[in-house]
Design a protein around this motif. Structure first.
Motif, PDB file in Angstrom:
ATOM      1  N   ALA A  57       0.832  -1.206   0.000  1.00  0.00           N
ATOM      2  CA  ALA A  57       0.000   0.000   0.000  1.00  0.00           C
ATOM      3  C   ALA A  57       0.866   1.256   0.000  1.00  0.00           C
ATOM      4  N   GLU A  58       1.937   1.242   0.800  1.00  0.00           N
ATOM      5  CA  GLU A  58       2.819   2.412   0.863  1.00  0.00           C
ATOM      6  C   GLU A  58       3.535   2.626  -0.476  1.00  0.00           C
ATOM      7  N   ALA A  59       3.982   1.537  -1.093  1.00  0.00           N
ATOM      8  CA  ALA A  59       4.645   1.641  -2.399  1.00  0.00           C
ATOM      9  C   ALA A  59       3.670   2.156  -3.458  1.00  0.00           C
ATOM     10  N   ARG A  60       2.452   1.662  -3.416  1.00  0.00           N
ATOM     11  CA  ARG A  60       1.432   2.093  -4.386  1.00  0.00           C
ATOM     12  C   ARG A  60       1.089   3.573  -4.203  1.00  0.00           C
ATOM     13  N   GLN A  61       0.941   3.997  -2.942  1.00  0.00           N
ATOM     14  CA  GLN A  61       0.617   5.392  -2.658  1.00  0.00           C
ATOM     15  C   GLN A  61       1.745   6.319  -3.119  1.00  0.00           C
ATOM     16  N   LEU A  62       2.993   5.897  -2.887  1.00  0.00           N
ATOM     17  CA  LEU A  62       4.140   6.697  -3.330  1.00  0.00           C
ATOM     18  C   LEU A  62       4.139   6.866  -4.842  1.00  0.00           C
ATOM     19  N   THR A  63       3.852   5.783  -5.549  1.00  0.00           N
ATOM     20  CA  THR A  63       3.896   5.805  -7.010  1.00  0.00           C
ATOM     21  C   THR A  63       2.772   6.642  -7.593  1.00  0.00           C
ATOM     22  N   LEU A  64       1.554   6.481  -7.083  1.00  0.00           N
ATOM     23  CA  LEU A  64       0.403   7.180  -7.648  1.00  0.00           C
ATOM     24  C   LEU A  64       0.330   8.629  -7.196  1.00  0.00           C
ATOM     25  N   ALA A  65       0.836   8.916  -5.993  1.00  0.00           N
ATOM     26  CA  ALA A  65       0.770  10.285  -5.480  1.00  0.00           C
ATOM     27  C   ALA A  65       1.820  11.183  -6.123  1.00  0.00           C
TER      28      ALA A  65
ATOM     29  N   ALA B 256       1.150  -1.240 -14.004  1.00  0.00           N
ATOM     30  CA  ALA B 256      -0.235  -1.567 -14.348  1.00  0.00           C
ATOM     31  C   ALA B 256      -1.225  -0.659 -13.627  1.00  0.00           C
ATOM     32  N   PHE B 257      -0.946  -0.338 -12.364  1.00  0.00           N
ATOM     33  CA  PHE B 257      -1.839   0.569 -11.637  1.00  0.00           C
ATOM     34  C   PHE B 257      -1.763   1.984 -12.207  1.00  0.00           C
ATOM     35  N   ARG B 258      -0.582   2.417 -12.646  1.00  0.00           N
ATOM     36  CA  ARG B 258      -0.470   3.723 -13.292  1.00  0.00           C
ATOM     37  C   ARG B 258      -1.285   3.754 -14.581  1.00  0.00           C
ATOM     38  N   LEU B 259      -1.217   2.679 -15.367  1.00  0.00           N
ATOM     39  CA  LEU B 259      -1.991   2.609 -16.604  1.00  0.00           C
ATOM     40  C   LEU B 259      -3.486   2.563 -16.322  1.00  0.00           C
ATOM     41  N   SER B 260      -3.865   1.866 -15.253  1.00  0.00           N
ATOM     42  CA  SER B 260      -5.287   1.815 -14.879  1.00  0.00           C
ATOM     43  C   SER B 260      -5.782   3.198 -14.453  1.00  0.00           C
ATOM     44  N   ALA B 261      -4.923   3.929 -13.724  1.00  0.00           N
ATOM     45  CA  ALA B 261      -5.278   5.300 -13.344  1.00  0.00           C
ATOM     46  C   ALA B 261      -5.421   6.173 -14.584  1.00  0.00           C
ATOM     47  N   ALA B 262      -4.571   5.951 -15.572  1.00  0.00           N
ATOM     48  CA  ALA B 262      -4.661   6.704 -16.824  1.00  0.00           C
ATOM     49  C   ALA B 262      -5.964   6.402 -17.550  1.00  0.00           C
ATOM     50  N   ARG B 263      -6.343   5.128 -17.555  1.00  0.00           N
ATOM     51  CA  ARG B 263      -7.603   4.774 -18.232  1.00  0.00           C
ATOM     52  C   ARG B 263      -8.805   5.374 -17.513  1.00  0.00           C
ATOM     53  N   GLU B 264      -8.757   5.401 -16.191  1.00  0.00           N
ATOM     54  CA  GLU B 264      -9.833   6.049 -15.431  1.00  0.00           C
ATOM     55  C   GLU B 264      -9.955   7.509 -15.856  1.00  0.00           C
TER      56      GLU B 264
ATOM     57  N   HIS C  73      -7.966  17.008 -22.055  1.00  0.00           N
ATOM     58  CA  HIS C  73      -7.814  17.678 -23.345  1.00  0.00           C
ATOM     59  C   HIS C  73      -7.031  16.832 -24.341  1.00  0.00           C
ATOM     60  N   SER C  74      -6.102  16.035 -23.839  1.00  0.00           N
ATOM     61  CA  SER C  74      -5.250  15.277 -24.749  1.00  0.00           C
ATOM     62  C   SER C  74      -4.688  14.043 -24.072  1.00  0.00           C
ATOM     63  N   VAL C  75      -4.214  13.114 -24.900  1.00  0.00           N
ATOM     64  CA  VAL C  75      -3.541  11.921 -24.384  1.00  0.00           C
ATOM     65  C   VAL C  75      -2.244  12.318 -23.694  1.00  0.00           C
ATOM     66  N   LYS C  76      -1.539  13.307 -24.258  1.00  0.00           N
ATOM     67  CA  LYS C  76      -0.274  13.748 -23.668  1.00  0.00           C
ATOM     68  C   LYS C  76      -0.472  14.254 -22.251  1.00  0.00           C
ATOM     69  N   GLN C  77      -1.579  14.960 -22.013  1.00  0.00           N
ATOM     70  CA  GLN C  77      -1.885  15.467 -20.669  1.00  0.00           C
ATOM     71  C   GLN C  77      -2.004  14.315 -19.676  1.00  0.00           C
ATOM     72  N   VAL C  78      -2.726  13.266 -20.078  1.00  0.00           N
ATOM     73  CA  VAL C  78      -2.925  12.106 -19.200  1.00  0.00           C
ATOM     74  C   VAL C  78      -1.618  11.360 -18.998  1.00  0.00           C
ATOM     75  N   ALA C  79      -0.826  11.248 -20.056  1.00  0.00           N
ATOM     76  CA  ALA C  79       0.472  10.567 -19.946  1.00  0.00           C
ATOM     77  C   ALA C  79       1.347  11.260 -18.905  1.00  0.00           C
ATOM     78  N   LEU C  80       1.412  12.564 -18.966  1.00  0.00           N
ATOM     79  CA  LEU C  80       2.231  13.313 -18.016  1.00  0.00           C
ATOM     80  C   LEU C  80       1.675  13.203 -16.601  1.00  0.00           C
ATOM     81  N   GLU C  81       0.347  13.231 -16.457  1.00  0.00           N
ATOM     82  CA  GLU C  81      -0.283  13.132 -15.137  1.00  0.00           C
ATOM     83  C   GLU C  81       0.019  11.798 -14.470  1.00  0.00           C
TER      84      GLU C  81
END
Length: 312
Positions: free
Chosen positions: A202-210, A250-258, A268-276
């Motif tokens: 959970a801590e590793a996931r939170q660090l990565t997504l945050a 995989a969780f980063r990609l899932s967050a991107a798909r969300e 506005h764009s795919v690039k925006q989501v990629a950077l986020e």
């Protein structure tokens, strides 16, 4: 996952679908003021986590599945149910999984349990445990779902969230409180996965997504979680059945798909989501996204934007 959690007492949740197919889930959701009932079918192989509201207690009841089904690293057997009460939530993994999750506020459950104890000011320790749900509880759940479906048929329209009448909710909470009381008196013992593994992941996931704009390396994650790379690998294998890098990607990609499927606020764009989500190169992002979901992020965004225009 974001849409499935609407109306539910969930702080955070994520799911990774394993296999190159478009994600699909089917869910029934019913809620009152102090309890919720959800039934969710996930046809594909997947791994996921869920963090309920800390003021709620959760009971997870697997019904059917294909192959292996894992809850917090424990291999599920027929008849198992899981009382989940942890700050970092719980993890599940399986294929073609059909399960019911029950939630109730601590305040409502403890009030009902005190009434059963003759009004004594008792304290209750729920913790995380494996119990065997009673026939009475399963019949009560089936009765609530059946009643909701009857209302739906009479209205002639499918409801995203069914509302539980106050009297029915009160009766259901009494049944659930009796179940928890029986589990407590039986001194149910948590088996399988150590909570430390869940907490590390959970801590590793939170660090990565945050910190998606500057995704931490595995060595940085190890330093912050205070475990070595071998132990980090073991924790991810126990919880999600995946290596750390693959799982976090995989969780980063899932967050991107969300984000790409957010019709209320489409990007506005795919690039925006990629950077986020921590991808500095759009081409690399599109390649990884296609490999995981079987479609390009631009295709998903176009569909979302078209649907958003149709709804305006």
């Amino acid at each position: 996952m974001r849409e499935q959690n609407i109306g539910l007492p969930v702080v955070e949740g994520g799911i990774v679908f394993l296999g190159n197919r478009r994600p699909t889930m089917r869910a029934f959701k019913m809620a009152g003021r102090n309890c919720v009932i959800t039934r969710m079918h996930v046809p594909q192989a997947y791994t996921a986590y869920n963090v309920p509201d800390p003021n709620w207690i959760t009971l997870h009841i697997p019904l059917t599945w294909s192959g292996d089904y894992v809850f917090d690293g424990y291999q599920v057997s027929e008849g198992d149910a899981f009382l989940a009460d942890c700050l970092n939530g719980y993890s599940t993994a399986g294929e073609n999984r059909d399960a019911i999750t029950l939630g109730a506020t601590r305040e409502a459950i403890e009030s009902a349990m005190r009434s059963m104890n003759g009004g004594c000011d008792s304290s209750f320790e729920f913790g995380a445990s494996i119990i065997q749900p009673s026939t009475v509880l399963l019949q009560a759940v089936a009765g609530q779902i059946h009643a909701a479906m009857e209302v739906e048929r009479s209205l002639g329209a499918r409801q995203e969230l069914h509302f539980m009448p106050e009297v029915a909710e009160r009766d259901f909470i009494d049944v659930l409180a009796m179940e928890f009381r029986s589990a407590e008196s039986a001194n149910a013992v948590t088996r399988g996965l150590s909570r430390r593994a869940v907490d590390v992941v959970a801590e590793a996931r939170q660090l990565t997504l945050a910190h998606s704009s500057s995704v931490p390396s595995l060595s940085e994650i190890c330093a912050i979680t205070r475990v070595g790379q071998t132990r980090l690998f073991e924790c991810f294998q126990e919880v999600h059945g995946l290596a750390p890098y693959k799982c976090l990607m995989a969780f980063r990609l899932s967050a991107a798909r969300e984000r790409l499927t957010d019709k209320d606020n489409p990007p506005h764009s795919v690039k925006q989501v990629a950077l986020e989500t921590g991808f500095t190169k759009s081409g690399r992002f599109a390649e990884c996204f296609l490999r995981q979901f079987g479609e390009l992020p631009s295709e998903v965004l176009n569909q979302t934007q078209n649907e958003a225009l149709m709804n305006t």
